[in-house]
Design an enzyme around this catalytic site. Structure first.
Site, PDB file in Angstrom:
ATOM      1  CB  SER A   7      35.713   9.323  11.634  1.00  0.00           C
ATOM      2  OG  SER A   7      35.165   9.531  10.342  1.00  0.00           O
ATOM      3  CG  HIS A  32      32.262   7.311  13.458  1.00  0.00           C
ATOM      4  ND1 HIS A  32      31.130   7.223  14.231  1.00  0.00           N
ATOM      5  CD2 HIS A  32      32.108   8.433  12.705  1.00  0.00           C
ATOM      6  CE1 HIS A  32      30.329   8.240  13.975  1.00  0.00           C
ATOM      7  NE2 HIS A  32      30.897   8.987  13.039  1.00  0.00           N
ATOM      8  CG  ASP A  34      31.574  10.133   9.615  1.00  0.00           C
ATOM      9  OD1 ASP A  34      30.616  10.212  10.404  1.00  0.00           O
ATOM     10  OD2 ASP A  34      32.758  10.309   9.962  1.00  0.00           O
ATOM     11  CG  MET A  36      28.654  12.618   4.994  1.00  0.00           C
ATOM     12  SD  MET A  36      29.807  13.990   4.978  1.00  0.00           S
ATOM     13  CE  MET A  36      30.709  13.674   6.504  1.00  0.00           C
ATOM     14  CG  HIS A  65      27.251   9.636  11.997  1.00  0.00           C
ATOM     15  ND1 HIS A  65      28.137  10.690  12.190  1.00  0.00           N
ATOM     16  CD2 HIS A  65      26.009  10.167  12.126  1.00  0.00           C
ATOM     17  CE1 HIS A  65      27.452  11.795  12.421  1.00  0.00           C
ATOM     18  NE2 HIS A  65      26.165  11.506  12.375  1.00  0.00           N
ATOM     19  CG  MET A  67      25.838  12.719   9.116  1.00  0.00           C
ATOM     20  SD  MET A  67      27.564  13.229   9.123  1.00  0.00           S
ATOM     21  CE  MET A  67      28.327  11.657   8.815  1.00  0.00           C
ATOM     22  CG  MET A 136      26.316  15.497  15.082  1.00  0.00           C
ATOM     23  SD  MET A 136      27.653  14.388  14.596  1.00  0.00           S
ATOM     24  CE  MET A 136      28.798  15.502  13.775  1.00  0.00           C
ATOM     25  N   GLY A 141      29.224  17.071   8.231  1.00  0.00           N
ATOM     26  CA  GLY A 141      29.513  17.248   6.810  1.00  0.00           C
ATOM     27  C   GLY A 141      30.998  17.182   6.477  1.00  0.00           C
ATOM     28  N   GLY A 143      35.255  16.652   8.109  1.00  0.00           N
ATOM     29  CA  GLY A 143      36.224  16.408   9.170  1.00  0.00           C
ATOM     30  C   GLY A 143      37.056  17.661   9.408  1.00  0.00           C
ATOM     31  N   GLY A 144      37.813  17.666  10.476  1.00  0.00           N
ATOM     32  CA  GLY A 144      38.788  18.729  10.713  1.00  0.00           C
ATOM     33  C   GLY A 144      38.232  20.054  11.192  1.00  0.00           C
ATOM     34  CG  ASP A 174      31.183  12.471  14.941  1.00  0.00           C
ATOM     35  OD1 ASP A 174      32.345  12.814  14.650  1.00  0.00           O
ATOM     36  OD2 ASP A 174      30.391  11.953  14.126  1.00  0.00           O
ATOM     37  N   GLY A 175      33.223  15.117  16.534  1.00  0.00           N
ATOM     38  CA  GLY A 175      33.606  16.387  15.921  1.00  0.00           C
ATOM     39  C   GLY A 175      34.581  17.176  16.762  1.00  0.00           C
ATOM     40  CB  SER A 197      41.397  15.473  11.409  1.00  0.00           C
ATOM     41  OG  SER A 197      40.687  16.122  12.439  1.00  0.00           O
TER      42      SER A 197
HETATM   43  C1  DX5 Z   1      31.473  14.966  10.590  1.00  0.00           C
HETATM   44  C2  DX5 Z   1      31.611  13.495  10.883  1.00  0.00           C
HETATM   45  C3  DX5 Z   1      32.695  13.177  11.823  1.00  0.00           C
HETATM   46  C4  DX5 Z   1      34.081  13.552  11.341  1.00  0.00           C
HETATM   47  C5  DX5 Z   1      34.847  13.985  12.545  1.00  0.00           C
HETATM   48  O1  DX5 Z   1      30.324  15.193   9.867  1.00  0.00           O
HETATM   49  O2  DX5 Z   1      30.400  12.995  11.431  1.00  0.00           O
HETATM   50  O3  DX5 Z   1      32.660  11.801  12.192  1.00  0.00           O
HETATM   51  O4  DX5 Z   1      34.775  12.509  10.719  1.00  0.00           O
HETATM   52  O5  DX5 Z   1      36.068  14.480  12.122  1.00  0.00           O
HETATM   53  P1  DX5 Z   1      37.049  15.239  13.110  1.00  0.00           P
HETATM   54  O6  DX5 Z   1      37.371  14.265  14.219  1.00  0.00           O
HETATM   55  O7  DX5 Z   1      38.213  15.545  12.245  1.00  0.00           O
HETATM   56  O8  DX5 Z   1      36.314  16.439  13.620  1.00  0.00           O
HETATM   57 ZN    ZN Z   2      30.410  10.921  12.311  1.00  0.00          ZN
END
Ligand code: DX5
Ligand code: ZN
Length: 214
Positions: A7, A32, A34, A36, A65, A67, A136, A141, A143-144, A174-175, A197
């Site tokens: 991502s 990927h 993201d 938002m 993706h 969101m 999910m 929302g 990362g990390g 994802d996540g 991350s």
């Molecule tokens: C979160 C995103 C993910 C995010 C994952 O809302 O949809 O794609 O980048 O990040 P990590 O791999 O750090 O959990």
């Molecule tokens: Zn995502």
């Protein structure tokens, strides 16, 4: 065959071209992306104009993706920008079937995403129409965040549904994916892993992606 979709949410946005080249050279399968809207999720990232710009820099598969609330409003923009796959949340539209058919009518792959509290039963009547289901494993929302363990049961249940019906549907997670959770989700039946991350925070990107493939 496990696919890895890093991502770019965790990349350096000031140099997206080289950040994408970095994962491409390191063996990533998809990018990927993201998106938002600060409404469906409590954060903002970027939209179709940014996707259009990075499209010029690579031929990699763009997994978008969304969101966002009312994703149907943005399908044309993302198709025009060069998305290869558009994933919408089942919680974000009242007319999921119409939205999926519209994405496919544009010649783009269509996926559906489930938040952690959304039951796998919500996909039963649309599973045969989609190319991918995204589980999910964190609340979307940011990362990390840490992997939510109950996601494993959802992955197992979806894998069973897909195989029992003999469908050719990718099962993405994802996540919170790292070298440890990757093994767990693959054992549960996932075949496409998103990692933000873990990949972008690694000193050795090639080794990180290889460790996710197992
Ligand atoms: C979160 C995103 C993910 C995010 C994952 O809302 O949809 O794609 O980048 O990040 P990590 O791999 O750090 O959990
Ligand atoms: Zn995502």
């Amino acid at each position: 065959m496990i696919k890895i979709a890093p991502s770019i949410l965790s990349s350096d946005f000031s140099c997206l071209e080289s950040e994408i080249k970095k994962i491409e050279n390191a063996g990533a399968d998809w990018v990927h992306i993201d998106v938002m809207d600060g409404n469906f999720v409590p954060n903002l990232t970027f939209g179709a104009p940014v996707v259009k710009m990075i499209r010029k820099t690579t031929k990699m598969f763009f997994d978008c993706h969304l969101m966002v609330e009312h994703p149907e409003t943005y399908i044309d923009d993302f198709v025009a920008a060069g998305a290869d796959m558009i994933v919408v949340h089942v919680e974000a539209t009242k007319h999921l079937h119409r939205c999926i058919q519209y994405i496919k009518s544009k010649g783009v792959k269509a996926g559906i995403a489930l938040n952690p509290a959304t039951s796998v039963t919500t996909v039963e009547n649309i599973l045969g129409d989609v190319d991918l289901v995204l589980v999910m494993s964190v609340n979307p929302g940011f990362g990390g965040q840490s992997f939510i363990p109950s996601s494993l049961e959802k992955i197992k249940a979806l894998r069973k549904m897909i195989d029992t019906r003999g469908l050719n549907v990718d099962l993405q997670v994802d996540g919170g994916i790292n070298d440890v959770t990757a093994k767990e989700v693959v054992a549960a039946g996932a075949n496409v892993l998103v990692a933000g991350s873990y990949v972008y925070g690694a000193a050795d990107t090639t080794a990180a992606i290889a460790s996710l493939k197992g």
